[in-house]
Structures are given as C-alpha cells and as structure tokens.
Design a protein around this motif. Structure first.
Motif, mmCIF file in Angstrom:
data_model
loop_
_atom_site.group_PDB
_atom_site.id
_atom_site.type_symbol
_atom_site.label_atom_id
_atom_site.label_comp_id
_atom_site.label_asym_id
_atom_site.label_seq_id
_atom_site.Cartn_x
_atom_site.Cartn_y
_atom_site.Cartn_z
ATOM 1 N N VAL A 94 4.916 5.010 -7.983
ATOM 2 C CA VAL A 94 5.664 5.527 -6.827
ATOM 3 C C VAL A 94 5.228 4.958 -5.478
ATOM 4 N N SER A 95 4.116 4.198 -5.442
ATOM 5 C CA SER A 95 3.740 3.570 -4.166
ATOM 6 C C SER A 95 3.989 2.067 -4.208
ATOM 7 N N ILE A 96 3.614 1.430 -5.304
ATOM 8 C CA ILE A 96 3.777 -0.030 -5.407
ATOM 9 C C ILE A 96 5.098 -0.373 -6.109
ATOM 10 N N ALA A 114 -6.964 9.781 -12.577
ATOM 11 C CA ALA A 114 -6.678 9.461 -11.185
ATOM 12 C C ALA A 114 -7.711 10.167 -10.315
ATOM 13 N N ILE A 115 -8.059 9.552 -9.206
ATOM 14 C CA ILE A 115 -9.016 10.184 -8.287
ATOM 15 C C ILE A 115 -8.329 11.368 -7.602
ATOM 16 N N LYS A 116 -7.058 11.188 -7.319
ATOM 17 C CA LYS A 116 -6.266 12.245 -6.684
ATOM 18 C C LYS A 116 -4.799 11.998 -7.048
ATOM 19 N N SER A 163 0.777 -1.243 0.000
ATOM 20 C CA SER A 163 0.000 0.000 0.000
ATOM 21 C C SER A 163 0.807 1.290 0.000
ATOM 22 N N GLY A 164 0.231 2.288 -0.671
ATOM 23 C CA GLY A 164 0.673 3.670 -0.530
ATOM 24 C C GLY A 164 -0.198 4.305 0.547
ATOM 25 N N GLY A 165 -0.332 5.629 0.491
ATOM 26 C CA GLY A 165 -1.053 6.292 1.575
ATOM 27 C C GLY A 165 -2.423 6.842 1.223
ATOM 28 N N GLY A 166 -2.801 6.832 -0.052
ATOM 29 C CA GLY A 166 -4.076 7.451 -0.413
ATOM 30 C C GLY A 166 -5.151 6.408 -0.667
ATOM 31 N N ILE A 224 -6.425 -3.802 -7.936
ATOM 32 C CA ILE A 224 -7.550 -2.890 -8.212
ATOM 33 C C ILE A 224 -6.982 -1.653 -8.902
ATOM 34 N N SER A 225 -7.621 -1.236 -9.964
ATOM 35 C CA SER A 225 -7.080 -0.103 -10.717
ATOM 36 C C SER A 225 -7.276 1.233 -9.986
ATOM 37 N N PRO A 226 -6.222 2.054 -9.954
ATOM 38 C CA PRO A 226 -6.350 3.395 -9.361
ATOM 39 C C PRO A 226 -6.830 4.423 -10.387
ATOM 40 N N LEU A 227 -7.054 3.989 -11.607
ATOM 41 C CA LEU A 227 -7.548 4.917 -12.632
ATOM 42 C C LEU A 227 -8.981 4.556 -12.989
ATOM 43 N N PRO A 254 -3.909 -2.758 -3.836
ATOM 44 C CA PRO A 254 -5.083 -1.880 -3.827
ATOM 45 C C PRO A 254 -4.913 -0.741 -4.834
ATOM 46 N N PRO A 255 -5.898 0.155 -4.935
ATOM 47 C CA PRO A 255 -5.737 1.243 -5.909
ATOM 48 C C PRO A 255 -4.747 2.305 -5.434
ATOM 49 N N SER A 256 -3.492 1.940 -5.410
ATOM 50 C CA SER A 256 -2.399 2.863 -5.088
ATOM 51 C C SER A 256 -1.675 3.230 -6.371
ATOM 52 N N ASN A 257 -0.826 4.232 -6.282
ATOM 53 C CA ASN A 257 -0.044 4.650 -7.458
ATOM 54 C C ASN A 257 0.962 3.549 -7.808
ATOM 55 N N PRO A 258 0.831 2.914 -8.999
ATOM 56 C CA PRO A 258 1.732 1.805 -9.348
ATOM 57 C C PRO A 258 3.200 2.239 -9.410
HETATM 58 P P1 GDP Z 1 -0.323 8.233 -2.176
HETATM 59 O O1 GDP Z 1 0.730 7.563 -1.376
HETATM 60 O O2 GDP Z 1 -0.984 9.378 -1.454
HETATM 61 O O3 GDP Z 1 0.073 8.565 -3.579
HETATM 62 O O4 GDP Z 1 -1.511 7.180 -2.249
HETATM 63 P P2 GDP Z 1 -1.672 5.812 -3.020
HETATM 64 O O5 GDP Z 1 -0.533 5.516 -3.895
HETATM 65 O O6 GDP Z 1 -2.100 4.762 -2.049
HETATM 66 O O7 GDP Z 1 -2.957 6.141 -3.887
HETATM 67 C C1 GDP Z 1 -2.959 7.077 -4.946
HETATM 68 C C2 GDP Z 1 -3.862 6.562 -6.036
HETATM 69 O O8 GDP Z 1 -5.096 6.157 -5.462
HETATM 70 C C3 GDP Z 1 -4.205 7.606 -7.079
HETATM 71 O O9 GDP Z 1 -3.669 7.193 -8.294
HETATM 72 C C4 GDP Z 1 -5.739 7.609 -7.125
HETATM 73 O O10 GDP Z 1 -6.231 7.609 -8.441
HETATM 74 C C5 GDP Z 1 -6.104 6.332 -6.415
HETATM 75 N N1 GDP Z 1 -7.357 6.420 -5.668
HETATM 76 C C6 GDP Z 1 -7.620 7.237 -4.624
HETATM 77 N N2 GDP Z 1 -8.879 7.031 -4.186
HETATM 78 C C7 GDP Z 1 -9.410 6.080 -4.992
HETATM 79 C C8 GDP Z 1 -10.693 5.434 -5.060
HETATM 80 O O11 GDP Z 1 -11.607 5.713 -4.282
HETATM 81 N N3 GDP Z 1 -10.869 4.487 -6.021
HETATM 82 C C9 GDP Z 1 -9.884 4.170 -6.912
HETATM 83 N N4 GDP Z 1 -10.133 3.218 -7.827
HETATM 84 N N5 GDP Z 1 -8.663 4.748 -6.877
HETATM 85 C C10 GDP Z 1 -8.448 5.675 -5.940
#
Ligand code: GDP
Length: 308
Positions: free
Chosen positions: A198-200, A229-231, A10-13, A221-224, A192-196
């Motif tokens: 820079v997080s994964i 991107a959601i964020k 996991s990343g953080g979002g 699970i796709s983060p797009l 999970p939907p983390s950034n492939p």
């Molecule tokens: P970071 O460490 O803050 O960058 O967080 P992560 O890497 O864990 O997550 C960032 C990714 O999560 C982004 O590419 C978003 O598109 C994705 N993301 C955030 N919320 C959601 C959601 O509710 N659903 C999906 N499918 N993707 C999400």
C-alpha cells in the motif's frame, strides 16, 4: 556517491525513518511520496505520507505516536465532535493548519507537487519531497463484506481477511512530472522498508513506472523482520493476499526490480533462498531503526553498496 542522484520511493512510517537517516548522510536524493493514503476530511485535503515525511524531515514529528506534530493539541477536533462531526482520524490543531493551507493552495489551482514544495519550504526542508502523482489516487481495501479507504482500515485496525487492494486511479493517474525527472536523473532507486502493498505498490502501479524503474539499479530493504512487521498491518495483508509472510515474500513482490535486497541479520537464514530462487543479491545488517543512530547507520550501509 559523487554527484549522482538517488530516488527514494516512500510511505510514511519505515520509509520516513530511513529518509531521515539518509538526509543526515547525503543531500543528493529526492523522495517520492505515496499519495494513495490521501483523503478528504472536513473538506480538507489530508496527505498522510507526505505529511509524515515533512514532519520527520523538519524534526516536527510526534515520534512517540509516529504521526502528527509534536506536542500538538486537539482543541479544534474536539470542538468539531461537539458540533456533531464523527471522525475516526485524529488531526491536531497544527496538523489541521497544514491541511487548511494545502487545501487553499490546491483550490487556487496549484498542483499537489507545487503545494508540497511550498509547504516543505515553510518547514525548512531542502530535500525534494515529490508526491507520486498530481492526479486523483486512493487506496481502498476490500474486505469480506465492505470496502473502506486504506486510512480507515489502518486507523480503525479493522480485522478480518482482505480480499483485494484497490488502487483507485490506477491506469488513469500519471506520475508527476517531477517524479519522472527525478527518475531520469537517478542511477539508483532505493525502496526503503515501507509497506510494499500500500505504500510502494501504489507508486509502482502508476503508468510506466515499473518499466522505468526496472532499467535502474534498485536496492531494497525489507520491512519485515522474522516475518513480523515493526508496525502496521503488512503481515496480515500479505497473508490474506497469499504472499509468503517474510522477507522472501517481499523480495518476490519486487523480483523484477531488485538488484540488491537488504534483510535483517537475524534472518540471514533466508538469504540463500532469495539468491537461489530469485537471483537477487542479498545483504544482511541491522535493519531495525530504533534510534537516530540506527537510521544513519542503515543509510550509510546502503550508500556504501552503491559505491561498490
Ligand atoms: P506507512 O505509510 O505508515 O504504512 O509507512 P511505510 O509504508 O513507510 O512503512 C510501514 C512499514 O515499515 C511496516 O511494514 C513496518 O514493518 C516497516 N518498518 C517500520 N519501522 C521499521 C524499521 O525500523 N525497520 C524495518 N526493517 N522496517 C520498519
């Protein structure tokens, strides 16, 4: 699921939101946290993804901001600015207390894994949150004319093309012992939907990890969603680096690992192509986690696929 263990990378979002949902459905999992975002600020060790996971799992996260502790104040940081410190990263007073404790424990000779476990205990978290490595590892972003730490790139919302992602520590940093133990005990890995990138990608870049995960059953699970991107900067990063900016591009990045890939129902049109070209089973459901209920539902959907 019986007593089978799961390891979640996991990343953080998006990762933290998913992990929060999963923790309401099962306790049989460990979370491996990306530490590529770790950085020293004011002489303190800040571990952004570990912290977001800790704050999320303990219910302390400032949900509106998506980082930091709820109702935190910024008195110390404002005073630091008055004293001449220039900083682009916002650290609240309570958040700073965590970084002070972490730094002190690290200085006493404890590993980041031990320190994280101690902090988690103080936050009342039962799920093991395990840093991917106890060794130095930082993600840097090489732009057209300068190279910056990923946190700086992310927080300052720097624009422009990315030339390269540099994993500082790749080839040198070892996966933490607890990470390896969790992997050995797990039948399933969840991405999970983390950034492939820079997080994964950081976790996967550690010695032997990609090879070990390849041997497991992996569900991602796709983060797009519809190429967006959601964020955060994932879409622009993927575009700059020549990846297809959609769930196909994400599936391709994980091609050697995935058994099952979950994409949002809204983009079911791309499922057939992923199956045909990458030979990965694709499932569709609502992957947008707006509410706590969405998080739980998505986790249940994933868990049900593991029983089948
Ligand atoms: P970071 O460490 O803050 O960058 O967080 P992560 O890497 O864990 O997550 C960032 C990714 O999560 C982004 O590419 C978003 O598109 C994705 N993301 C955030 N919320 C959601 C959601 O509710 N659903 C999906 N499918 N993707 C999400």
């Amino acid at each position: 699921m019986g007593g089978k263990l799961i390891t979640v990378l996991s990343g953080g979002g998006g990762g933290a939101k998913f992990v929060d949902g999963l923790s309401r459905v099962t306790q049989n999992f460990s979370v491996i946290a990306n530490t590529g975002d770790d950085i020293e600020i004011y002489g303190l060790h800040v571990s952004p993804d570990v912290d977001t996971l800790m704050y999320t799992l303990s219910g302390e996260l400032d949900i509106k901001k998506g980082w930091g502790i709820n109702k935190d104040t910024f008195t110390c940081q404002n005073y630091l600015k008055l004293l001449g410190y220039e900083n682009w990263i916002n650290l609240g007073d309570k958040d700073l207390a965590v970084h002070i404790k972490r730094t002190e424990l690290l200085k006493s000779g404890k590993s980041l894994t031990e320190v994280t476990s101690e902090l988690c205990k103080r936050f009342g978290i039962n799920i093991p949150v395990i840093p991917m490595t106890d060794d130095f590892f930082q993600t840097h972003i090489q732009m057209e004319d300068n190279t910056v730490h990923f946190e700086e790139y992310y927080i300052k919302k720097l624009e422009g093309n990315i030339k390269k992602i540099i994993y500082k520590g790749k080839g040198k940093a070892n996966p933490s012992e607890k990470f390896l133990n969790a992997l050995n005990c797990s039948d399933w890995i969840i991405i999970p939907p983390s950034n492939p990138l820079v997080s994964i990608g950081t976790i996967l870049s550690l010695k032997s990890i990609r090879r070990r995960i390849r041997k497991k059953k992996v569900i991602g699970i796709s983060p797009l969603i519809q190429g967006r991107a959601i964020k955060g900067p994932l879409a622009i990063m993927m575009k700059s680096l020549g990846h297809e900016v959609n769930s196909f591009g994400v599936a391709k990045y994980y091609e050697d690992l995935l058994d099952i890939f979950i994409i949002d129902t809204i983009e079911s049109g791309i499922a057939e192509r992923i199956k045909r070209e990458l030979d990965i089973e694709v499932l569709t459901t609502n992957t947008l986690m707006k509410t706590r209920n969405d998080r739980t539902k998505l986790s249940k959907f994933v868990l049900n696929r593991m029983i089948e």
